[in-house]
Design a protein around this motif. Structure first.
Motif, short mmCIF file in Angstrom:
data_model
loop_
_atom_site.label_atom_id
_atom_site.label_comp_id
_atom_site.label_asym_id
_atom_site.label_seq_id
_atom_site.Cartn_x
_atom_site.Cartn_y
_atom_site.Cartn_z
N ILE A 118 0.84 -1.21 0.00
CA ILE A 118 0.00 0.00 0.00
C ILE A 118 0.87 1.25 0.00
O ILE A 118 0.61 2.22 -0.73
CB ILE A 118 -0.94 -0.01 1.22
N GLU A 119 1.92 1.24 0.81
CA GLU A 119 2.82 2.39 0.87
C GLU A 119 3.57 2.56 -0.45
O GLU A 119 3.82 3.69 -0.90
CB GLU A 119 3.81 2.20 2.01
N SER A 121 2.42 1.81 -3.38
CA SER A 121 1.46 2.42 -4.31
C SER A 121 1.31 3.91 -4.05
O SER A 121 1.19 4.71 -5.00
CB SER A 121 0.10 1.72 -4.19
N LYS A 122 1.34 4.31 -2.78
CA LYS A 122 1.24 5.74 -2.45
C LYS A 122 2.46 6.50 -2.98
O LYS A 122 2.31 7.61 -3.52
CB LYS A 122 1.14 5.91 -0.93
N ILE A 123 3.63 5.91 -2.83
CA ILE A 123 4.85 6.57 -3.31
C ILE A 123 4.81 6.71 -4.83
O ILE A 123 5.20 7.73 -5.40
CB ILE A 123 6.08 5.79 -2.85
N LYS A 124 4.32 5.67 -5.51
CA LYS A 124 4.18 5.76 -6.96
C LYS A 124 3.25 6.91 -7.36
O LYS A 124 3.55 7.66 -8.31
CB LYS A 124 3.64 4.44 -7.52
N ALA A 125 2.13 7.03 -6.63
CA ALA A 125 1.18 8.10 -6.94
C ALA A 125 1.79 9.48 -6.69
O ALA A 125 1.58 10.41 -7.47
CB ALA A 125 -0.09 7.91 -6.12
N LEU A 126 2.56 9.60 -5.60
CA LEU A 126 3.20 10.89 -5.31
C LEU A 126 4.25 11.24 -6.35
O LEU A 126 4.39 12.40 -6.75
CB LEU A 126 3.81 10.84 -3.90
#
Length: 424
Positions: A118-119, A121-126
């Motif tokens: 999950i983290e 995926s968040k870094i990818k989005a950022l």
């Protein structure tokens, strides 16, 4: 590459997925395939001939472009909570509570792994909000290196090797079973075809590509080290040895390093030397390899810079070089939150060299040693390194110092963990 192998070893041991991203940095410096021109901003008065425009970003093609790109990427990663490694500036670590994320950067290619999908995926989005990125999914191909999942992770350069064989017209050649003959030094001395090559660039290009291939093929490191010594003035004899090395690669182009999943992540190292190997300078060869758990993560074969009076001194120098590598690896692993059990075992097959490290009373034999060689005794006395004697038959680093016979070479390859995923 050492850091990459350490990270992948840790990832496979913890069962983490490894993802790959490709960042498009064209928006910072223009289209990479076209020339970039700066247009005058609105409001600029052409009559101000004594004034200039201050450029706030580096144009693509200038020397500062890559540095500006790296600074921009580093600033973004630091804002996302990553910490830049002090031992390897291309590695970034993010920890918060139970979340642990690793990120490796090579120009605009990124490898990311961690214990929380999950983290990740968040870094990818950022990152996507800051750059134009392409998510390539699970790591499969990175910088010409194929990453294949078997019982662990196999790093191979099969396509690179096949392209190299095709380039030099050896796709259909008859393979050989060893990269270099055991008596290649004597062969070189007695070689009649010692005329200089008419085109030196062909030899230099071949050896340069073999150097990059050695990132996943430790079995050819000694041969490449030997060939690279004659880059400035190669002869036909050296070129024949290089072509023989290609014939060896033809036998198993898909062979690579296998990173196994194990129960521990302890370090161990093997150091060896070949005394007076160079017939011209009488300098010795240093060879060592370092394992993290059961996985090979670092190795080296290099001619020593100093001439030594005995084989024990040359072996001592090789042990010092391996110790320096161990110190650096431990610093990297500490940044990766991996505690290494001390002392680290350093295996050596020279009894006299081990005695010198343990007994500082041998003044007559060691009083001429350089200062940088004496720090090994300090590391041993502080419990950082533990020297362990082994037989020459069990010396894994033997293949980094000399050419071996076929049976001995195959045995060393097995100990190094070389594996051919494409053979099954």
């Amino acid at each position: 590459m050492v850091t990459v192998r350490c990270v992948l070893t840790i990832a496979i041991n913890n069962g983490w997925d490894v993802h790959q991203l490709d960042v498009n940095n064209a928006f910072l410096y223009g289209n990479l395939n076209e020339e970039v021109y700066m247009t005058l901003p609105d409001g600029y008065n052409p009559s101000h001939i004594n004034k200039v425009c201050k450029l706030k970003k580096s144009l693509y093609g200038l020397k500062q472009a890559l540095r500006m790109w790296n600074e921009k990427l580093v600033d973004v990663l630091l804002d996302l909570g990553f910490e830049q490694s002090k031992c390897n500036h291309s590695m970034f670590v993010k920890t918060s509570k139970s979340v642990f994320i690793l990120l490796l950067v090579y120009v605009d290619d990124i490898v990311i792994t961690g214990n929380c999908s999950i983290e990740i995926s968040k870094i990818k989005a950022l990152l996507k909000s800051k750059f134009l990125i392409k998510d390539l999914g699970i790591l499969k191909y990175f910088l010409g290196i194929e990453v294949l999942k078997t019982d662990g992770l196999c790093l191979s350069q099969r396509k690179y090797c096949l392209d190299l064989l095709a380039e030099f017209g050896l796709t259909g050649c008859k393979p050989v079973n060893s990269p270099i003959e055991p008596n290649h030094i004597l062969t070189h001395l007695c070689e009649k075809d010692n005329t200089p090559l008419p085109d030196v660039s062909v030899y230099q290009k071949l050896v340069g590509k073999l150097i990059y291939l050695s990132h996943t093929r430790p079995d050819i490191v000694y041969s490449v080290q030997y060939l690279s010594q004659y880059m400035h003035n190669p002869t036909n004899a050296h070129f024949k040895i290089a072509l023989r090395l290609l014939r060896y690669l033809k036998g198993s182009p898909g062979k690579g390093i296998l990173l196994n999943k194990g129960d521990s992540l302890d370090l161990k190292a093997f150091a060896d030397s070949d005394w007076g190997k160079c017939v011209n300078s009488r300098k010795s060869i240093t060879g060592f390899c370092v394992f993290l758990g059961n996985s090979l993560v670092s190795w080296k074969s290099k001619k020593q810079s100093t001439i030594f009076r005995s084989s024990a001194e040359a072996e001592y120098r090789a042990m010092c070089a391996a110790t320096c590598e161990i110190i650096w690896l431990i610093k990297i692993l500490k940044e990766l939150k991996i505690d290494i059990k001390l002392p680290v075992s350093l295996f050596c097959d020279k009894t006299s060299a081990i005695s010198i490290t343990a007994n500082p009373v041998f003044h007559d034999r060691t009083k001429h040693f350089e200062i940088d060689l004496c720090f090994l005794r300090e590391k041993i006395s502080k419990g950082f390194i533990k020297t362990v004697g082994i037989s020459s038959e069990d010396q894994t680093a033997d293949g980094f110092t000399k050419g071996l016979h076929i049976q001995a070479h195959d045995k060393v390859c097995e100990k190094l963990g070389l594996f051919n995923c494409f053979a099954y």
